[in-house]
Scaffold this active site. Sequence first.
Site, mmCIF file in Angstrom:
data_model
loop_
_atom_site.group_PDB
_atom_site.id
_atom_site.type_symbol
_atom_site.label_atom_id
_atom_site.label_comp_id
_atom_site.label_asym_id
_atom_site.label_seq_id
_atom_site.Cartn_x
_atom_site.Cartn_y
_atom_site.Cartn_z
ATOM 1 N N ASP A 173 0.839 -1.209 0.000
ATOM 2 C CA ASP A 173 0.000 0.000 0.000
ATOM 3 C C ASP A 173 0.873 1.257 0.000
ATOM 4 O OD1 ASP A 173 -3.086 -0.887 0.848
ATOM 5 O OD2 ASP A 173 -1.552 -2.254 1.574
ATOM 6 N N GLU B 292 -5.214 6.878 -0.298
ATOM 7 C CA GLU B 292 -5.708 6.243 0.923
ATOM 8 C C GLU B 292 -4.734 6.294 2.107
ATOM 9 O OE1 GLU B 292 -7.235 2.295 0.310
ATOM 10 O OE2 GLU B 292 -8.132 2.299 2.298
ATOM 11 N N THR C 194 -7.476 -4.759 0.087
ATOM 12 C CA THR C 194 -6.263 -5.238 0.777
ATOM 13 C C THR C 194 -6.480 -6.619 1.389
ATOM 14 O OG1 THR C 194 -5.756 -2.932 1.247
ATOM 15 C CG2 THR C 194 -4.473 -4.557 2.427
ATOM 16 N N LYS D 160 -14.354 -6.025 -9.594
ATOM 17 C CA LYS D 160 -15.779 -6.163 -10.004
ATOM 18 C C LYS D 160 -16.075 -5.223 -11.180
ATOM 19 C CE LYS D 160 -17.093 -5.699 -5.545
ATOM 20 N NZ LYS D 160 -15.894 -6.120 -4.792
HETATM 21 N N1 LIG Z 1 -17.612 -1.485 6.333
HETATM 22 C C1 LIG Z 1 -17.429 -1.305 5.040
HETATM 23 N N2 LIG Z 1 -18.479 -1.228 4.214
HETATM 24 C C2 LIG Z 1 -18.305 -1.068 2.920
HETATM 25 N N3 LIG Z 1 -17.098 -0.956 2.308
HETATM 26 C C3 LIG Z 1 -16.007 -1.003 3.082
HETATM 27 C C4 LIG Z 1 -16.108 -1.179 4.476
HETATM 28 N N4 LIG Z 1 -14.874 -1.212 4.962
HETATM 29 C C5 LIG Z 1 -14.023 -1.041 3.930
HETATM 30 N N5 LIG Z 1 -14.708 -0.911 2.788
HETATM 31 C C6 LIG Z 1 -14.176 -0.668 1.447
HETATM 32 O O1 LIG Z 1 -14.328 -1.786 0.624
HETATM 33 C C7 LIG Z 1 -13.123 -1.985 -0.093
HETATM 34 C C8 LIG Z 1 -13.002 -3.411 -0.475
HETATM 35 O O2 LIG Z 1 -13.993 -3.620 -1.415
HETATM 36 P P1 LIG Z 1 -14.754 -4.998 -1.488
HETATM 37 O O3 LIG Z 1 -15.451 -5.208 -0.184
HETATM 38 O O4 LIG Z 1 -15.690 -4.766 -2.609
HETATM 39 O O5 LIG Z 1 -13.720 -6.027 -1.770
HETATM 40 C C9 LIG Z 1 -12.064 -1.534 0.859
HETATM 41 O O6 LIG Z 1 -10.967 -1.133 0.097
HETATM 42 P P2 LIG Z 1 -9.475 -1.199 0.715
HETATM 43 O O7 LIG Z 1 -9.124 -2.626 0.838
HETATM 44 O O8 LIG Z 1 -8.673 -0.490 -0.315
HETATM 45 O O9 LIG Z 1 -9.521 -0.483 2.031
HETATM 46 C C10 LIG Z 1 -12.712 -0.363 1.553
HETATM 47 O O10 LIG Z 1 -12.485 0.832 0.878
#
Ligand SMILES: Nc1ncnc2c1ncn2[C@@H]1O[C@H](COP(=O)(O)O)[C@@H](OP(=O)(O)O)[C@H]1O
Length: 444
Positions: free
Chosen positions: A134, A159, A231, A374
Amino acid sequence: MPLNSTSLVFRAPNLLGQTRITSPKKFGAAPSLQTWSSWSMKKSHQKRCFGFPVVSQLKFNQNCPSFASSVMEDERNLVLTSPGPDRYSKELDVAVRAVQMACSLCQKVQESLILKTSSPVHSKHDNSPVTVADWSVQATVSWILTESFGCRNVSILAEEDVQSLSEPGSSALLADVVKTVNDCLAEAPHLGLKGPEMPLGSSDVLEAISRCNSTGGPTGRFWALDPVDGTLGFVRGDQYAVALALIEDGEVVLGVLGCPNYPMKKEWLSYHHRYHRIISKLTPTTSESWDKGCVIYARRGRGEAWMQPLHQKNKPLSWPNTAIPVRVSSIDNPALATFCEPVEKSNSSHSFTAGLAHSVGLRKEPLRVYSMVKYAAIARGDAEIFMKFARTGYKEKIWDHAAGVIIIEEAGGVVTDAGGSRLDFSKVSENWKDPIILLQHYSI
Ligand SMILES: Nc1ncnc2c1ncn2[C@@H]1O[C@H](COP(=O)(O)O)[C@@H](OP(=O)(O)O)[C@H]1O
């Protein structure tokens, strides 16, 4: 050949029919009594072209840190790209090369995390994971953009911050990041960029990361970067994305999505990563195959999105020759359509989307994939819909959507929130009101 945006006519495929969307209490505010098809219809305004651009030449800021040049001096002075069809072409060129480098960096770190030869996963103040990748990607992309366009002309919203890296006791972690960044920048010539003449020191790397402190806003231009989106997928050896977008006066004008683990076959997206890794070993990759990932990109108003394979180590990047156009799927029968959603239930309600999917005639199993992969899946036509219903209180971040949105729109799709509104990129990340993201493609 991809169609010109001005010749596109959209029709609602009525894929989701007439339904009311009411979200469960703990998830985000539901849209009022609105039909998916009616809010879809409202979105036909997308695909607009920009007005005549302003062309400006600003001098490179002599007060900027004395990094070695990554591009020719005359290129560095180019602030806004030329008008007409070449608009944003320089920015896109640099952004694609930077994301290619970032993907290569991430592949190495992911491999070392799996083999446990790299520093472990760390926790941020909100308990979300963060890794060397990151910070290293953020530093690398920040450095490349700054060197390419001049630090006075580059504003980045990203970020990560340097808090954990600057804490006492973090020197080994910082050293790991500095090494990862320098190893990556050493590859710059293969990507058609000039790297630093001397390896960057700790202060250069911290400066490059902390320079990404833009707060966005409705005017001016800034880059939005998610160095490693998903991540959790990344640390599990699964899907993740590097996402870089340029936002100008509140509009996303270009987007680049690096998806280093995007498999050749869409079915593999939902398989466990170990299965994919075994298959990859059984069928060695060639330069023509796509199973080692891809980079997808688009520019506003072009009506086209492109995909290129990941750059192969020690070979010059051949671009844009290796890129092929991508287009959203033309399936308009809900029974044949696939919807994507987050893997993590805590990020989006699976039970709610299951009910909604059923009520509109979607019959296929959802494609659960980490990160903005996605968006890539839909741009490639491997899936048709993306639904995300985050918990009440969660505020979506600009960098988690900007690159994906423009790629979908230019590939012939539509992205809105559940109220039918386009996502508002003029707000600073923390102020996004509607946490519900829906996406429905339009066929042509
Ligand atoms: N409680 C939450 N509800 C919705 N999205 C969230 C969340 N916590 C983190 N995320 C976001 O969802 C991303 C991951 O997407 P997904 O769930 O579609 O795989 C995370 O990206 P990062 O990993 O860059 O922080 C973060 O930005």
